[in-house]
Design an enzyme around this catalytic site. Sequence first.
Site, short mmCIF file in Angstrom:
data_model
loop_
_atom_site.label_atom_id
_atom_site.label_comp_id
_atom_site.label_asym_id
_atom_site.label_seq_id
_atom_site.Cartn_x
_atom_site.Cartn_y
_atom_site.Cartn_z
N CYS A 19 0.86 -1.19 0.00
CA CYS A 19 0.00 0.00 0.00
C CYS A 19 0.89 1.23 0.00
CB CYS A 19 -0.89 0.04 1.25
SG CYS A 19 -2.36 -0.97 1.13
N HIS A 20 0.52 2.20 -0.83
CA HIS A 20 1.28 3.45 -0.87
C HIS A 20 1.00 4.26 0.40
CE1 HIS A 20 1.16 2.38 -5.15
NE2 HIS A 20 2.26 3.11 -5.26
N MET A 67 -8.30 1.07 0.99
CA MET A 67 -7.69 0.30 2.07
C MET A 67 -7.64 1.10 3.37
SD MET A 67 -7.49 -2.50 0.62
CE MET A 67 -6.96 -3.29 2.12
N GLU A 68 -7.47 2.42 3.26
CA GLU A 68 -7.48 3.27 4.45
C GLU A 68 -8.85 3.26 5.11
OE1 GLU A 68 -3.84 4.07 2.32
OE2 GLU A 68 -5.91 3.87 1.62
N ASP A 100 -12.06 -5.03 21.96
CA ASP A 100 -11.07 -5.04 23.03
C ASP A 100 -11.60 -4.40 24.31
OD1 ASP A 100 -8.40 -5.36 24.20
OD2 ASP A 100 -8.23 -3.19 23.96
#
Length: 162
Positions: free
Chosen positions: A81-82, A117-118, A132
């Site tokens: 990924c860039h 993707m971000e 969590d």
Amino acid sequence: MPDSAKLTHLDASGQPAMVDVGAKTPTRRVAVARSRVVLGLEIMALVKEGDLPTRKGPVFQTAILAGIMGAKRTSELIPLCHPLGLDNCRVTIEPDGPTAVLIECTATVTGKTGVEMEALTGASVAALTIYDMCKALSHDIVIEQTRLLSKTGGKSDFQHEA
């Protein structure tokens, strides 16, 4: 898949390679991704009273911050990924029925490559943070349906059919 479809992160010999975006013209690119987290009736009842306070901070506020931080670090997590300097990243968390919440991450950049993707990473990290922080209350929490909802900019736009 159409005959023209091919994996973009492989070179001519089939080896992993970063996509060369050097010749591309920068455009405004926006991607929206969503994760759904099933918390269960008991945890959702607590949520309806307001954000859950914990030693780490309020669950949803902490998850929003974690999602934004995750989106900003996507290139460190996913090979090839860039690295992108995001123009904006927004994470929202809303109830979805009596047992779940929807997390949406919108990532924006003016650049030569997309921000899908971000957005996906931001939604995923926010969901993991909720898990969590709530796992002490239940181990029946389920993270599901992480997906890209839309993207604009670049070669083609995409809108998921609801």
